[in-house]
Design an enzyme around this catalytic site. Structure first.
Site, PDB file in Angstrom:
ATOM      1  N   CYS A  63      72.828   5.517 -19.209  1.00  0.00           N
ATOM      2  CA  CYS A  63      73.788   5.715 -20.303  1.00  0.00           C
ATOM      3  C   CYS A  63      73.444   6.921 -21.170  1.00  0.00           C
ATOM      4  CB  CYS A  63      73.901   4.454 -21.160  1.00  0.00           C
ATOM      5  SG  CYS A  63      74.523   3.036 -20.234  1.00  0.00           S
ATOM      6  N   ARG A  68      85.212   3.541 -15.135  1.00  0.00           N
ATOM      7  CA  ARG A  68      85.063   2.855 -16.421  1.00  0.00           C
ATOM      8  C   ARG A  68      84.586   3.849 -17.468  1.00  0.00           C
ATOM      9  NH1 ARG A  68      79.948   3.543 -16.828  1.00  0.00           N
ATOM     10  NH2 ARG A  68      78.587   3.302 -15.013  1.00  0.00           N
ATOM     11  N   GLY A  69      84.539   3.409 -18.722  1.00  0.00           N
ATOM     12  CA  GLY A  69      83.930   4.220 -19.759  1.00  0.00           C
ATOM     13  C   GLY A  69      82.425   4.271 -19.571  1.00  0.00           C
ATOM     14  N   GLY A  70      81.771   5.256 -20.204  1.00  0.00           N
ATOM     15  CA  GLY A  70      80.325   5.320 -20.185  1.00  0.00           C
ATOM     16  C   GLY A  70      79.779   6.356 -19.238  1.00  0.00           C
ATOM     17  N   ALA A  84      74.072  -3.813 -20.010  1.00  0.00           N
ATOM     18  CA  ALA A  84      75.001  -2.688 -20.131  1.00  0.00           C
ATOM     19  C   ALA A  84      76.430  -3.223 -20.152  1.00  0.00           C
ATOM     20  CB  ALA A  84      74.823  -1.717 -18.972  1.00  0.00           C
ATOM     21  N   TYR A 109      75.942   7.076 -16.591  1.00  0.00           N
ATOM     22  CA  TYR A 109      75.335   6.546 -15.369  1.00  0.00           C
ATOM     23  C   TYR A 109      74.712   5.176 -15.611  1.00  0.00           C
ATOM     24  CZ  TYR A 109      75.814  10.948 -12.852  1.00  0.00           C
ATOM     25  OH  TYR A 109      76.327  12.055 -12.217  1.00  0.00           O
ATOM     26  N   SER A 133      76.570  -5.948 -17.167  1.00  0.00           N
ATOM     27  CA  SER A 133      75.455  -6.276 -16.277  1.00  0.00           C
ATOM     28  C   SER A 133      74.266  -6.673 -17.136  1.00  0.00           C
ATOM     29  CB  SER A 133      75.108  -5.092 -15.368  1.00  0.00           C
ATOM     30  OG  SER A 133      74.737  -3.954 -16.127  1.00  0.00           O
ATOM     31  N   TYR A 182      72.714   1.810 -13.306  1.00  0.00           N
ATOM     32  CA  TYR A 182      72.146   1.298 -12.062  1.00  0.00           C
ATOM     33  C   TYR A 182      72.615  -0.122 -11.819  1.00  0.00           C
ATOM     34  CZ  TYR A 182      68.791  -0.987  -8.970  1.00  0.00           C
ATOM     35  OH  TYR A 182      68.230  -1.718  -7.964  1.00  0.00           O
ATOM     36  N   GLY A 223      80.512  -1.789 -19.801  1.00  0.00           N
ATOM     37  CA  GLY A 223      81.445  -0.707 -19.517  1.00  0.00           C
ATOM     38  C   GLY A 223      82.776  -1.288 -19.078  1.00  0.00           C
TER      39      GLY A 223
END
Length: 231
Positions: A180, A69-71, A149, A73, A164, A75, A151
Site C-alpha cells: 500500500c 480496486r482502489g489502493g 488490508a 500493491y 484481507s 499481497y 480495498g
C-alpha cells in the site's frame, strides 16, 4: 442476510475476478442475493488503481494482477483470509465513507475476539496493531504493523473486492512490494502476534460481528451521486 460462501482450496485470482464481476452484475439486476465470499489465493500480488511501479520491488517474484480496486500493491497468499464483500448499497445507504468505516469496524471487532487491538490511522489504509516491543520507528512513534488490508470498488452501488486479514501467511512474501505504498511500517499476522488462530476461528469471529457492523448499514441521509474508490 447475504449468502455466505467459502472456498476450501485457493482460488486463482482471474477466476475470482470473473466470479465477482458476474455476481455483482446479478445483484445489481436483482437476480442474485448479496454475498460474502471467504477464500484464500495462491501467492500473488495485486495492483490497485493507485499502484506505483516503483513499489513493485520484485516484479518477477510472483504473478502480478491488475485488480481494478482502489489502493496500491497488495499481497495475497495461503494463510491469509480474503473476504470479498458483494453488498447492495442501494439498500444499505449510498455512502462510500460510511461503508468503508463499517468494513474497518468489522475487522477490528473480529480481531478483538482474540484480544488484538486493531486501530485505524489517518492517512494509512488498513488496520494496524501497535508493536512496542519493536521500539520506535523513523517517525518517532512506536512501531506499528499492518494486519489487514481493505480495498473496494463499487459498480451501480454494488460493492466488490473487500478485505484481507493475515492469519498465518509467509510474511517474507510481503518484501516483494511496498504494501500500500507504506515504507515506514511492517506487516504482521495473528500467528506472528503469538496467537495460534485457525482460519475457521477467524471466520466464526467475523460471522459473530457481522450484524452489529456491516449488517447494521441502512439507508440514511441524502444519497451521493459520485462513486469513489478507497482501499
Amino acid at each position: 442476510m447475504p449468502e455466505w460462501i467459502r472456498s476450501e482450496t485457493p482460488v486463482p485470482y482471474p477466476e475470482a475476478l470473473a466470479v465477482m464481476e458476474a455476481r455483482v452484475a446479478a445483484i445489481a439486476a436483482g437476480t442474485a442475493d448479496e454475498a460474502l465470499w471467504f477464500l484464500e489465493h495462491p501467492t500473488l500480488y495485486t495492483a490497485g488503481t493507485s499502484a506505483r511501479r516503483e513499489d513493485l520491488v520484485e516484479p518477477d517474484r510472483f504473478p502480478v494482477y491488475a485488480a481494478g480496486r482502489g489502493g496500491q500493491y497488495t499481497y495475497h497468499g495461503p494463510g491469509q483470509r480474503v473476504v470479498y464483500v458483494m453488498l447492495d448499497l442501494n439498500r444499505r445507504g449510498r455512502d462510500v465513507r460510511r461503508f468503508v468505516q463499517a468494513l474497518e469496524t468489522w475487522v477490528i471487532a473480529a480481531l478483538a475476539e482474540f484480544n488484538v487491538r486493531g486501530e485505524i490511522r489517518e492517512g494509512r489504509v488498513g488496520v494496524w496493531v501497535s508493536r512496542p516491543e519493536k521500539g520506535i520507528g523513523p517517525d518517532g512513534h512506536i512501531r506499528e504493523d499492518k494486519i489487514a488490508a481493505i480495498g473496494v470498488k463499487l459498480r451501480r452501488w454494488v460493492s466488490f473486492h473487500g478485505l484481507s486479514i493475515n492469519v498465518d501467511p509467509d510474511l517474507s512474501h510481503f518484501s516483494g512490494i511496498i504494501p500500500c505504498g507504506i515504507r515506514e511500517h511492517g506487516v504482521t499476522s495473528l500467528v506472528d502476534l503469538g496467537l495460534p488462530v485457525q482460519m475457521e476461528d477467524l471466520d466464526l469471529a467475523l460471522e459473530a460481528r457481522f450484524e452489529t457492523t456491516l449488517g447494521a448499514l441502512q439507508p440514511s441521509g441524502q444519497p451521493k451521486d459520485i462513486v469513489t474508490n478507497r482501499s
